[in-house]
Scaffold this active site. Structure first.
Site, PDB file in Angstrom:
ATOM      1  NE  ARG A 290      43.132  37.708  31.178  1.00 15.86           N
ATOM      2  CZ  ARG A 290      43.831  36.930  31.262  1.00 15.86           C
ATOM      3  NH1 ARG A 290      43.939  35.951  32.153  1.00 15.86           N
ATOM      4  NH2 ARG A 290      45.022  37.026  30.497  1.00 15.86           N
TER       5      ARG A 290
ATOM      6  NE  ARG B  72      45.301  34.148  35.914  1.00 16.67           N
ATOM      7  CZ  ARG B  72      45.524  34.190  34.599  1.00 16.67           C
ATOM      8  NH1 ARG B  72      46.654  35.235  34.238  1.00 16.67           N
ATOM      9  NH2 ARG B  72      45.232  33.620  33.704  1.00 16.67           N
TER      10      ARG B  72
END
Ligand SMILES: Cc1cc2nc3c(=O)[nH]c(=O)nc-3n(C[C@H](O)[C@H](O)[C@H](O)COP(=O)(O)OP(=O)(O)OC[C@H]3O[C@@H](n4cnc5c(N)ncnc54)[C@H](O)[C@@H]3O)c2cc1C
Length: 671
Positions: free
Chosen positions: A338, A464
């Protein structure tokens, strides 16, 4: 001297958790009945912990500010949950999940915790299936998997685009069984406003009944904080409107160190902001990157024409499109992690190639996937010489099956049909990897005070990976905390009930009441949202996707100034002894105004780029990787754990040095 001791067990990494479990102290079933545990928060982390602890025999008191645990923010999770089951036979293993998570987190997480997470990941799926969670299944009836960013295997279990909701229903059913048995006392519509320590140990909380406004004292032998992340410090985020940092921040002020506050995840696939009066942003699940291709026009004139409404994306020929992720990162393409995808979108938009009115959007296009699936379906169904229309129809049906609810949601918000025209997406604040520092036992620096789920800093390092938050929250709640807390509570079998009529409870209750009275009586002129929006703008502009020393120093000063003005000028209508959402918000924004400054201070201290934290001063200067984030392991391979000392700018830094014995430290490359 620092009190940080991560309490990681000795021995080879693959044996640590087993050896630990073999050697901890246990509480026998009869003694568990004498022990009370407070669990604040009943999302996936808190809900699974409360259910499991009660199942074990402890007396649990659980709290949430919504009218039911079913409405926790966890319900929003769409895409899925990771587990190293290797059902796809594509080479997955516990070690690979461990490796991917440490690498994805840009080598800023604690190896032993991440390995444990990978080890218990498979149990989570078994547990949830036993609860009846309707995970997607393949043709043969086995559980299906899909891919998420930053990995080369398919290990994400999912329930359409509603994975969080289904998992939460599972945890809630498990809780409900215990509520019915009287083993969980559930306090809906209660907000924890502070923790109470007795002789240095966490022994209770002060909570406000949000319906009557009554201030209540609750005691226990241990307190577990499971109150979620603090992404709403940015005002606009994909988090639920009520998500807040109050419990985490209050325990920080009472001695729990706050770790890596600057690690925040800006998610690449959100619906772009539409104007100044918006209060929330919407995520389009990362699972869409399995099939969607991300692009902007290759020619700036085309982007300009689109921005002015003179050209449509479907009118741009294939050769005039720049699939920039596939171009820059051929190995991972649209499935880069991401942080990498977000920065790449920002880079294109900053260069002028954005594709909406504000120039802050890129396309996520399903045309190729629709065609690919359509051709496959035509073959499967024996449709000879299928027309383009037929292929599109068959392909769209597959896409609908996989992502139908997400497409519907997009269409409702943007009023465009994403089957026919590419979606527009832009990065938005989504998740916070930072949080309350915890040791291997998930205990904070305050004895008897635990922190689980998104609220702790734990396993994701500086970034994450998709579908790992649900895995971590449920690992903490179902499989880790129920062991580790017993080791601590074995000392408490003779303690007896903790009284609430002590000076310690008196003092904390007074602090809470004084603050509420201040808000109600302050004769300010500006709403709570006024200050929250201003804070959010500073955070986004100066502590957002790219950070530099000058901006971070400015942000610290500006946040401090907003905070000072807030305490003079905030206006809270209504009364304290009634349901008063503005009063609730005032307390939460007051805490964000302190946390925001510590966030900027942490970002300033970390003069390296790692994961979601991109320092403009720390990039590759030459060669093939020019402009990419540059980590600095020599100076920054540590967890920053901040100790509260009054003003956020006075917080004291403690470092937990990170050791990488099982994974070689390397610069990440997804090329
Ligand atoms: C739109 C969206 C989609 C996502 N999709 C995925 C996905 O597909 N896969 C994945 O792994 N992750 C996903 N995530 C991340 C994941 O959903 C969260 O990280 C996770 O659900 C957090 O769970 P939690 O139990 O820690 O906290 P939460 O679910 O936020 O629960 C917090 C709980 O604490 C309570 N609470 C808070 N403060 C107080 C207080 N002071 N007093 C009393 N109670 C309090 C609340 O009432 C609530 O019960 C997504 C996140 C978003 C925003």
């Amino acid at each position: 001297m620092s009190v940080l001791d991560s309490k990681v067990p000795e021995g080879p990494i693959k044996d640590k958790w087993t050896t630990y479990k073999d050697n901890i102290n246990l509480v026998n079933p009869a003694n568990k009945r004498k022990i009370d545990i407070i669990v604040v928060g009943t999302g996936l982390a808190g809900g699974s912990a409360a259910a499991t602890l009660a199942e074990q025999g402890y007396n649990v008191k659980a709290y949430c500010y919504q009218d039911s645990p079913r409405r926790a923010h966890s319900i929003a999770a769409q895409g899925g949950i990771n587990a190293a089951k290797n059902y796809m036979g594509d080479g997955d293993s516990n070690f690979r999940l461990f490796y991917d998570t440490v690498k994805g987190g840009d080598y800023r997480s604690r190896e032993a915790n991440v390995h444990r997470l990978a080890e218990v990941s498979g149990n989570i799926i078994d547990q949830c299936v036993a609860q009846g969670v309707p995970f997607a299944r393949d043709y043969g009836g086995l559980l299906d998997n899909r891919s998420f960013g930053g990995v080369l295997v398919s290990r994400t279990f999912y329930a359409k685009g509603q994975t969080g909701q289904q998992l939460l229903l599972g945890a809630y059913s498990a809780m409900n069984r215990q509520i019915a048995r009287g083993k969980i006392e559930m306090f809906n519509r209660h907000e924890m406003l502070d923790v109470v320590k007795v002789n240095g140990k966490a022994r209770g909380i002060i909570a406000r009944n949000l319906i009557t406004g009554e201030i209540e004292r609750h005691s226990a032998h241990a307190v577990v904080i499971a109150t979620g992340g603090y992404g709403n410090v940015y005002f606009l985020s994909t988090n639920a409107m009520g998500s807040n940092a109050t419990a985490a921040w209050k325990i920080h002020k009472k001695g729990a160190y706050f770790a890596n506050p600057c690690y925040t995840q800006i998610h690449p696939t959100c619906i772009p902001r539409s104007g100044d009066y918006q209060s929330k942003l919407t995520l389009m699940s990362e699972s869409l990157r399995n099939d969607g291709r991300i692009w902007v026009p290759a020619n700036i004139e085309d982007s300009k024409a689109i921005q002015q409404g003179k050209l449509k994306p479907t009118e741009i020929a294939e050769e005039n499109r720049d699939y920039y992720l596939e171009r820059r990162y051929p190995a991972f393409g649209n499935l880069v992690p991401r942080d990498v995808a977000s920065r790449a979108a920002k880079e294109r938009c900053d260069a002028g190639y954005g594709v909406n009115k504000t120039g802050e959007a890129v396309y996520l296009d399903f045309t190729s996937a629709i065609e690919r699936y359509g051709l496959e379906q035509a073959k499967i169904h024996g449709v000879q010489n299928a027309s383009k229309t037929k292929i599109t129809e068959l392909g769209e049906a597959v896409i609908e099956e996989k992502y139908g609810n997400l497409f519907q949601m997009y269409e409702k918000i943007v009023a465009e049909d994403p089957y026919k025209t590419p979606m527009m997406i832009y990065p938005a604040t989504h998740y916070t990897m930072g949080g309350v520092w915890v040791d291997y036992n998930l205990m904070t620096t305050v004895p008897g005070l635990y922190c689980i789920g998104e609220a702790n800093f734990s396993d994701h390092g500086a970034n994450r990976l998709g579908a790992s938050a649900l895995m971590q929250g449920l690992a903490d709640g179902y499989f880790v905390l129920p062991y580790t807390i017993g080791d601590y509570l074995s000392d408490d079998i003779r303690t007896g009930r903790i009284p609430t009529d002590s000076p310690e409870f008196d003092a904390v209750e007074k602090e809470v009441t004084d603050r509420i009275n201040f808000f109600i009586n302050n004769k300010g002129t500006k709403s709570v949202d006024h200050f929250h929006k201003r804070l959010g703008k500073v955070m986004w502009d100066k502590v957002g996707m790219a950070r530099n020393e000058k901006h971070l120093k400015e942000a610290m000063a500006e946040i401090k100034a907003i905070r000072e003005e807030f305490w003079k000028e905030v206006k809270v209508p209504g009364d304290a002894n009634e349901m008063n959402p503005e009063l609730e918000k005032a307390g939460r924004v007051a805490d964000f105004l302190e946390l925001g400054e510590l966030f900027a201070k942490d970002a300033l201290d970390r003069n390296e780029s790692c994961g979601g934290h991109y320092r403009e001063e720390s990039v590759v200067k030459e060669g093939e990787q020019k402009g990419e984030a540059l980590r600095n392991d020599e100076d920054f391979a540590y967890v920053s754990a901040w100790e509260y000392k009054g003003e956020p700018s006075d917080a004291v830094l403690h470092k937990e040095e990170l050791e990488f014995k099982d994974i070689e430290l390397k610069q990440r490359s997804y090329k």
